[in-house]
Design an enzyme around this catalytic site. Structure first.
Site, PDB file in Angstrom:
ATOM      1  N   ASP A  37      59.564  17.881  79.858  1.00 25.95           N
ATOM      2  CA  ASP A  37      60.966  17.862  79.424  1.00 25.95           C
ATOM      3  C   ASP A  37      61.300  16.509  78.821  1.00 25.95           C
ATOM      4  OD1 ASP A  37      63.991  18.155  79.537  1.00 25.95           O
ATOM      5  OD2 ASP A  37      63.376  20.000  80.520  1.00 25.95           O
ATOM      6  N   LYS A  95      63.887  21.521  64.651  1.00 25.78           N
ATOM      7  CA  LYS A  95      62.579  20.891  64.885  1.00 25.78           C
ATOM      8  C   LYS A  95      62.015  21.315  66.236  1.00 25.78           C
ATOM      9  CE  LYS A  95      63.091  16.650  62.185  1.00 25.78           C
ATOM     10  NZ  LYS A  95      63.334  15.207  62.290  1.00 25.78           N
ATOM     11  N   TYR A 149      69.873  27.429  65.631  1.00 29.98           N
ATOM     12  CA  TYR A 149      69.307  28.043  66.837  1.00 29.98           C
ATOM     13  C   TYR A 149      68.773  29.438  66.522  1.00 29.98           C
ATOM     14  CZ  TYR A 149      69.285  29.677  71.744  1.00 29.98           C
ATOM     15  OH  TYR A 149      68.933  30.180  72.979  1.00 29.98           O
TER      16      TYR A 149
HETATM   17  P1  NAD Z   1      68.802  24.275  79.114  1.00 30.33           P
HETATM   18  O1  NAD Z   1      69.460  23.512  78.012  1.00 30.33           O
HETATM   19  O2  NAD Z   1      69.312  24.135  80.492  1.00 30.33           O
HETATM   20  O3  NAD Z   1      67.244  23.936  79.156  1.00 30.33           O
HETATM   21  C1  NAD Z   1      66.499  23.558  78.029  1.00 30.33           C
HETATM   22  C2  NAD Z   1      65.560  22.446  78.454  1.00 30.33           C
HETATM   23  O4  NAD Z   1      64.755  22.057  77.326  1.00 30.33           O
HETATM   24  C3  NAD Z   1      66.302  21.190  78.911  1.00 30.33           C
HETATM   25  O5  NAD Z   1      65.754  20.730  80.127  1.00 30.33           O
HETATM   26  C4  NAD Z   1      66.087  20.192  77.778  1.00 30.33           C
HETATM   27  O6  NAD Z   1      66.127  18.856  78.203  1.00 30.33           O
HETATM   28  C5  NAD Z   1      64.725  20.627  77.266  1.00 30.33           C
HETATM   29  N1  NAD Z   1      64.480  20.245  75.859  1.00 30.33           N
HETATM   30  C6  NAD Z   1      65.310  20.417  74.814  1.00 30.33           C
HETATM   31  N2  NAD Z   1      64.745  19.939  73.691  1.00 30.33           N
HETATM   32  C7  NAD Z   1      63.528  19.452  74.059  1.00 30.33           C
HETATM   33  C8  NAD Z   1      62.478  18.805  73.354  1.00 30.33           C
HETATM   34  N3  NAD Z   1      62.544  18.568  72.031  1.00 30.33           N
HETATM   35  N4  NAD Z   1      61.374  18.421  74.043  1.00 30.33           N
HETATM   36  C9  NAD Z   1      61.280  18.639  75.372  1.00 30.33           C
HETATM   37  N5  NAD Z   1      62.241  19.253  76.099  1.00 30.33           N
HETATM   38  C10 NAD Z   1      63.359  19.649  75.437  1.00 30.33           C
HETATM   39  O7  NAD Z   1      68.816  25.810  78.658  1.00 30.33           O
HETATM   40  P2  NAD Z   1      68.359  27.117  79.443  1.00 30.33           P
HETATM   41  O8  NAD Z   1      69.524  27.992  79.581  1.00 30.33           O
HETATM   42  O9  NAD Z   1      67.553  26.764  80.634  1.00 30.33           O
HETATM   43  O10 NAD Z   1      67.406  27.777  78.344  1.00 30.33           O
HETATM   44  C11 NAD Z   1      65.984  27.689  78.431  1.00 30.33           C
HETATM   45  C12 NAD Z   1      65.365  28.503  77.291  1.00 30.33           C
HETATM   46  O11 NAD Z   1      65.783  29.861  77.386  1.00 30.33           O
HETATM   47  C13 NAD Z   1      65.786  28.013  75.903  1.00 30.33           C
HETATM   48  O12 NAD Z   1      64.669  28.081  75.049  1.00 30.33           O
HETATM   49  C14 NAD Z   1      66.833  29.014  75.477  1.00 30.33           C
HETATM   50  O13 NAD Z   1      66.855  29.169  74.094  1.00 30.33           O
HETATM   51  C15 NAD Z   1      66.347  30.291  76.174  1.00 30.33           C
HETATM   52  N6  NAD Z   1      67.486  31.201  76.404  1.00 30.33           N
HETATM   53  C16 NAD Z   1      68.396  30.967  77.407  1.00 30.33           C
HETATM   54  C17 NAD Z   1      69.463  31.828  77.583  1.00 30.33           C
HETATM   55  C18 NAD Z   1      70.471  31.639  78.677  1.00 30.33           C
HETATM   56  O14 NAD Z   1      71.420  32.427  78.744  1.00 30.33           O
HETATM   57  N7  NAD Z   1      70.333  30.701  79.564  1.00 30.33           N
HETATM   58  C19 NAD Z   1      69.622  32.926  76.711  1.00 30.33           C
HETATM   59  C20 NAD Z   1      68.702  33.109  75.686  1.00 30.33           C
HETATM   60  C21 NAD Z   1      67.615  32.253  75.555  1.00 30.33           C
END
Ligand code: NAD
Ligand code: UDP
Length: 317
Positions: A37, A95, A149
């Protein structure tokens, strides 16, 4: 598999909301978990309880840069998920989606790891078909505020399927619908966390538009179970597969439910609807039910109660 026969599993975005719950599950199962992360939207506190465990390791790294690791499975979750966070630096979001996917697919190809992509219901955009099944190609604006996104995630899916066809990488793609639960970031702007925090603090509850737009809310434990099942599904089934709770609620209904469950005196107020905000969203989960034997078990009211209990600990701290 490594010498000790413990599966090495990489979770990118492992310190985020979903990633930290996934790490919990994998650590409890005895896998050797590498949590990667850059802490953009994630937090150490989400995984601090795992730091002392012998089968858990934390790597601070930005996925837009390559990384070389030896692993057996990869869950690719790194990407900000809430609209205010992914729109804050949209170029970075693209990215992360695309270069992150390329780096992880390259890694999977090199070490022959199985790799699962956390895709999203946003690939359906503002859907013209309801409910959404995996065969629907979507209705996405390529140049709007949500496009970094939506299109980033769509291109990541393309990359997954091209690496599969071209390089025989063993892929899995899940399309996640709105998921909620403990460890959502209190300021991340997503509707469930926003409404609960506002209700607990006695602030006005901000419904965007007239609140007639719908969403389907899945509790985090159900979602993680679906993801792990997909990783372990037979190799012929690579997805994409919808994961979400088909119960559909208007945003106004959600606001009213949260006011009732918190016993709050907050007023519900109305703000303009953001650009390209989808009018309706509900997953058709028949594929997940058939192929993974998966169906969500936690009802909205139950899940909200658990989430409210979590946010109470934050707002009273
Ligand atoms: P979140 O923002 O809590 O978690 C995302 C994590 O990715 C964070 O810990 C962030 O620090 C890390 N991150 C972001 N950019 C990064 C990078 N360049 N390098 C390394 N780490 C990076 O979001 P979430 O709700 O836990 O979502 C997790 C995944 O699930 C995402 O890919 C999101 O698109 C997908 N998703 C989530 C939902 C939802 O409802 N929660 C719905 C659809 C898809
Ligand atoms: N929303 C709202 N008030 C808020 C935050 C969100 O009415 O304070 C609405 C938002 O406009 C959308 C729905 O709730 O219609 C879900 O928003 P969220 O950002 O949680 O997820 P997404 O739009 O990506 O499904």
């Amino acid at each position: 598999m490594n010498l000790h026969q413990r599966k090495r599993v990489l979770v990118t975005g492992g310190a985020g909301f979903l990633g930290s719950h996934l790490c919990d599950r994998l650590v409890a199962e005895g896998s050797e978990v590498l949590c990667l992360d850059n802490f953009y939207t994630g937090a150490r506190v989400n995984i601090s309880h795992l730091l002392g465990k012998s089968n858990f390791e934390l790597i601070r790294h930005d996925l837009t840069q390559p990384i070389f690791l030896e692993v057996d499975e990869i869950y690719n979750l790194a990407c900000p998920a809430s609209p205010i966070h992914y729109q804050y630096n949209p170029v970075k979001t693209v990215k992360t989606c695309i270069m992150g996917a390329i780096h992880m697919l390259g890694l999977a190809k090199r070490v022959k790891a199985k790799i699962l992509q956390a895709s999203t219901s946003e690939v359906y955009g503002d859907p013209a078909v309801h409910p959404q099944s995996e065969t629907y190609w979507g209705n996405v604006n390529p140049i709007g505020q949500r496009s970094c996104y939506d299109e980033g995630k769509r291109c990541a899916e393309t990359l997954f399927f091209d690496y599969h066809r071209q390089n025989r990488v063993n892929i899995r793609v899940v399309r996640i619908f709105n998921t909620y639960g403990p460890r959502m970031h209190p300021n991340d702007g997503r509707v469930v966390s926003n409404f609960i925090v506002q209700a607990l603090l006695g602030q006005d509850i901000t419904v965007f538009g007239d609140g007639s737009q719908t969403r389907s809310f899945c509790y985090v434990d159900d979602l993680i179970d679906g993801m792990v099942r997909m990783m372990h599904a037979p190799d012929e089934f690579i997805g994409p597969v919808n994961l979400g709770n088909p119960g559909e609620f208007t945003i106004l209904e959600l606001a009213e439910k949260i006011v009732t469950l918190t016993g709050s005196r907050s007023r519900i107020i109305f703000h303009p609807l953001p650009q390209d905000d989808p009018l309706q969203r509900r997953p058709d989960i028949s594929l997940a039910e058939k192929k993974l034997g998966w169906t969500p078990a936690v009802k909205l009211e139950q899940g909200l109660k658990r989430t409210i209990a979590y946010f109470k600990t934050l707002t009273q701290a």
